[in-house]
Write a protein that holds these residues in place. Structure first.
Motif, PDB file in Angstrom:
ATOM      1  N   GLU A 235       4.349   8.113 -16.380  1.00  0.00           N
ATOM      2  CA  GLU A 235       3.386   8.396 -15.321  1.00  0.00           C
ATOM      3  C   GLU A 235       4.148   8.825 -14.065  1.00  0.00           C
ATOM      4  O   GLU A 235       4.487   7.999 -13.211  1.00  0.00           O
ATOM      5  N   PRO A 236       4.467  10.110 -13.950  1.00  0.00           N
ATOM      6  CA  PRO A 236       5.267  10.574 -12.809  1.00  0.00           C
ATOM      7  C   PRO A 236       4.600  10.324 -11.454  1.00  0.00           C
ATOM      8  O   PRO A 236       5.290  10.344 -10.424  1.00  0.00           O
ATOM      9  N   GLU A 237       3.284  10.101 -11.437  1.00  0.00           N
ATOM     10  CA  GLU A 237       2.592   9.838 -10.181  1.00  0.00           C
ATOM     11  C   GLU A 237       2.717   8.387  -9.735  1.00  0.00           C
ATOM     12  O   GLU A 237       2.220   8.021  -8.667  1.00  0.00           O
ATOM     13  N   LEU A 238       3.364   7.554 -10.526  1.00  0.00           N
ATOM     14  CA  LEU A 238       3.433   6.125 -10.201  1.00  0.00           C
ATOM     15  C   LEU A 238       3.968   5.859  -8.786  1.00  0.00           C
ATOM     16  O   LEU A 238       3.406   5.022  -8.076  1.00  0.00           O
ATOM     17  N   PRO A 239       5.031   6.524  -8.329  1.00  0.00           N
ATOM     18  CA  PRO A 239       5.506   6.246  -6.968  1.00  0.00           C
ATOM     19  C   PRO A 239       4.444   6.489  -5.900  1.00  0.00           C
ATOM     20  O   PRO A 239       4.431   5.824  -4.858  1.00  0.00           O
ATOM     21  N   ARG A 240       3.541   7.437  -6.144  1.00  0.00           N
ATOM     22  CA  ARG A 240       2.494   7.721  -5.170  1.00  0.00           C
ATOM     23  C   ARG A 240       1.280   6.827  -5.379  1.00  0.00           C
ATOM     24  O   ARG A 240       0.500   6.607  -4.440  1.00  0.00           O
ATOM     25  N   LEU A 241       1.116   6.291  -6.568  1.00  0.00           N
ATOM     26  CA  LEU A 241       0.019   5.353  -6.818  1.00  0.00           C
ATOM     27  C   LEU A 241       0.344   3.953  -6.307  1.00  0.00           C
ATOM     28  O   LEU A 241      -0.551   3.179  -5.965  1.00  0.00           O
ATOM     29  N   LEU A 242       1.630   3.611  -6.274  1.00  0.00           N
ATOM     30  CA  LEU A 242       2.068   2.307  -5.791  1.00  0.00           C
ATOM     31  C   LEU A 242       2.007   2.292  -4.267  1.00  0.00           C
ATOM     32  O   LEU A 242       2.316   3.283  -3.615  1.00  0.00           O
ATOM     33  N   HIS A 243       1.625   1.159  -3.710  1.00  0.00           N
ATOM     34  CA  HIS A 243       1.646   1.052  -2.244  1.00  0.00           C
ATOM     35  C   HIS A 243       3.075   1.100  -1.723  1.00  0.00           C
ATOM     36  O   HIS A 243       3.395   1.851  -0.803  1.00  0.00           O
ATOM     37  N   ARG A 244       3.944   0.273  -2.335  1.00  0.00           N
ATOM     38  CA  ARG A 244       5.353   0.265  -1.942  1.00  0.00           C
ATOM     39  C   ARG A 244       6.146  -0.463  -3.010  1.00  0.00           C
ATOM     40  O   ARG A 244       5.607  -1.261  -3.764  1.00  0.00           O
ATOM     41  N   LEU A 245       7.431  -0.192  -3.047  1.00  0.00           N
ATOM     42  CA  LEU A 245       8.354  -0.831  -3.982  1.00  0.00           C
ATOM     43  C   LEU A 245       9.403  -1.604  -3.197  1.00  0.00           C
ATOM     44  O   LEU A 245       9.952  -1.107  -2.213  1.00  0.00           O
ATOM     45  N   VAL A 246       9.675  -2.837  -3.649  1.00  0.00           N
ATOM     46  CA  VAL A 246      10.778  -3.639  -3.100  1.00  0.00           C
ATOM     47  C   VAL A 246      11.701  -3.985  -4.264  1.00  0.00           C
ATOM     48  O   VAL A 246      11.240  -4.445  -5.318  1.00  0.00           O
ATOM     49  N   VAL A 247      12.994  -3.755  -4.082  1.00  0.00           N
ATOM     50  CA  VAL A 247      13.986  -3.945  -5.144  1.00  0.00           C
ATOM     51  C   VAL A 247      15.069  -4.898  -4.665  1.00  0.00           C
ATOM     52  O   VAL A 247      15.611  -4.724  -3.569  1.00  0.00           O
ATOM     53  N   MET A 248      15.379  -5.921  -5.469  1.00  0.00           N
ATOM     54  CA  MET A 248      16.608  -6.666  -5.242  1.00  0.00           C
ATOM     55  C   MET A 248      17.684  -5.987  -6.074  1.00  0.00           C
ATOM     56  O   MET A 248      17.611  -5.965  -7.309  1.00  0.00           O
ATOM     57  N   GLY A 249      18.673  -5.432  -5.404  1.00  0.00           N
ATOM     58  CA  GLY A 249      19.726  -4.772  -6.162  1.00  0.00           C
ATOM     59  C   GLY A 249      20.654  -3.991  -5.255  1.00  0.00           C
ATOM     60  O   GLY A 249      20.334  -3.684  -4.110  1.00  0.00           O
ATOM     61  N   GLY A 250      21.808  -3.691  -5.797  1.00  0.00           N
ATOM     62  CA  GLY A 250      22.746  -2.827  -5.105  1.00  0.00           C
ATOM     63  C   GLY A 250      23.710  -3.566  -4.201  1.00  0.00           C
ATOM     64  O   GLY A 250      23.553  -4.755  -3.898  1.00  0.00           O
ATOM     65  N   ALA A 251      24.732  -2.840  -3.810  1.00  0.00           N
ATOM     66  CA  ALA A 251      25.727  -3.299  -2.846  1.00  0.00           C
ATOM     67  C   ALA A 251      26.236  -2.048  -2.153  1.00  0.00           C
ATOM     68  O   ALA A 251      26.650  -1.091  -2.821  1.00  0.00           O
ATOM     69  N   PHE A 252      26.214  -2.051  -0.851  1.00  0.00           N
ATOM     70  CA  PHE A 252      26.575  -0.850  -0.102  1.00  0.00           C
ATOM     71  C   PHE A 252      27.892  -1.062   0.637  1.00  0.00           C
ATOM     72  O   PHE A 252      28.939  -0.668   0.142  1.00  0.00           O
TER      73      PHE A 252
END
Length: 349
Positions: free
Chosen positions: A141-158
């Motif tokens: 569902e390529p539209e998922l990012p626009r259907l979702l209100h917002r995404l929060v991710v625990m991950g990464g190190a900068f």
């Protein structure tokens, strides 16, 4: 987002000691409406993740929430699990009763897609494990990012060392291909709807100490009020009268012992409950706008998350990165919320 005081949340987890606390934080939060739990392999295999989630829900009297099994392997990489960090079942020394309820018949990828389609623009997605399920959902569902209100991710190190390789954090390292697919897919959204990433840079400042467990027990009305010590025999079990406190102390004690064995001190980093708190209240963290990408080709740095803070790539910014917080304010909130959940439970047998 509707004006309702409750935020509809879909959580994707690889439960996991700190994932467990993230789940309990959401269950304890009157401002969260937990729509479902998507399970992916990571800390432990995906079916054990689902079992852990069902068991926590039943312990808290919330077994009506759907638990869906998702990806059991990453997109391309061989599966890594980390029982040495989280215990053989993923919940440290906690021994939760076997759940009576079953895993959903619906696959976790369908749970993602069906949920955002049913409530377009409303649902907040929270991922505290590898991003495999969400990546698969976006491919369908390529539209998922626009259907979702917002995404929060625990991950990464900068601007921080990794905890799995010298440059990569666990959730990204397990499935870097999925992480890149997701970050790419969520590019192009308005700034206010772009993902919030909670990386090691900030989550490793969110340090739970034995005193926090004692504060939780006291606020829960549990006895005795136990303060785990580094001098305790390995595997000491809690005698707490409150079942939620008892299982949490047993789970977190394993995490304390793991960090001590790694030379980090008798403490534990609470990555995932912090991300859950930020999902409900982004003002808990200072956020910095950046263009975020994931290294896939490097022989030494595969799985590294890279933030272009200054526009050197000349690509639009696609994420907000948490860079600072007040850990004690977070733990005050955690203790207040989870102790309320614990007080609602009958005493342990």
């Amino acid at each position: 987002m509707p004006s309702s005081a409750r935020t509809p949340v879909l959580i994707d987890v690889d439960t996991g000691i700190d994932d467990s606390l993230a789940l309990l934080y959401l269950l304890a939060s009157p401002d969260a409406e937990l729509l479902g739990i998507s399970c992916t392999a990571g800390n432990v295999p995906a079916r054990q993740v689902a079992k852990n989630n069902l068991a926590w829900l039943e312990l808290c009297g919330r077994s009506g929430i759907e638990v869906a099994l998702g990806a059991e392997v990453p997109l391309l990489a061989p599966l890594m699990t980390t029982e040495e960090t989280h215990g053989p079942q993923g919940i440290g020394y906690a021994e939760l009763p076997d759940p009576r309820h079953a895993i959903s018949d619906r696959h976790a990828v369908r749970l993602w897609i069906d949920t955002v389609r049913a409530r377009p623009g409303e649902v907040l997605g929270l991922v505290t494990g590898p991003l495999t399920n969400l990546a698969l959902a976006v491919k369908l569902e390529p539209e998922l990012p626009r259907l979702l209100h917002r995404l929060v991710v625990m991950g990464g190190a900068f601007n921080h060392p990794g905890n799995t390789t010298p440059s990569s954090e666990w959730n990204i390292a397990v499935d870097p291909d999925a992480a890149k697919l997701v970050f790419d897919a969520f590019s192009g959204l308005p700034a206010a709807r772009q993902p919030i990433i909670c990386p090691l840079d900030v989550t490793e400042t969110v340090i739970m100490e034995p005193r926090h467990l004692a504060a939780l027990a006291e606020a829960s009305g549990s006895s005795p009020v136990e303060t785990p010590r580094a001098e305790d025999p390995l595997g000491t079990r809690s005698q707490a009268s409150n079942p939620l406190v008892r299982h949490l102390v047993d789970a977190v004690r394993f995490y304390l012992e793991f960090h001590a064995a790694q030379g980090q001190g008798y403490l534990s980093h609470m990555h995932d409950p912090f991300a859950a708190a930020v999902a409900l209240n982004p003002e808990l963290a200072r956020l910095r706008h950046a263009t975020v990408d994931v290294e896939l080709g490097g022989t030494l740095c595969r799985g590294a998350t890279v933030a272009d803070w200054h526009g050197l790539w000349q690509r639009p910014k696609n994420a907000w990165v948490a860079v600072q917080t007040d850990p004690e304010a977070f733990f005050d909130e955690l203790v207040a919320r989870v102790s309320g959940l614990a007080r609602a439970l009958p005493p342990a047998p």
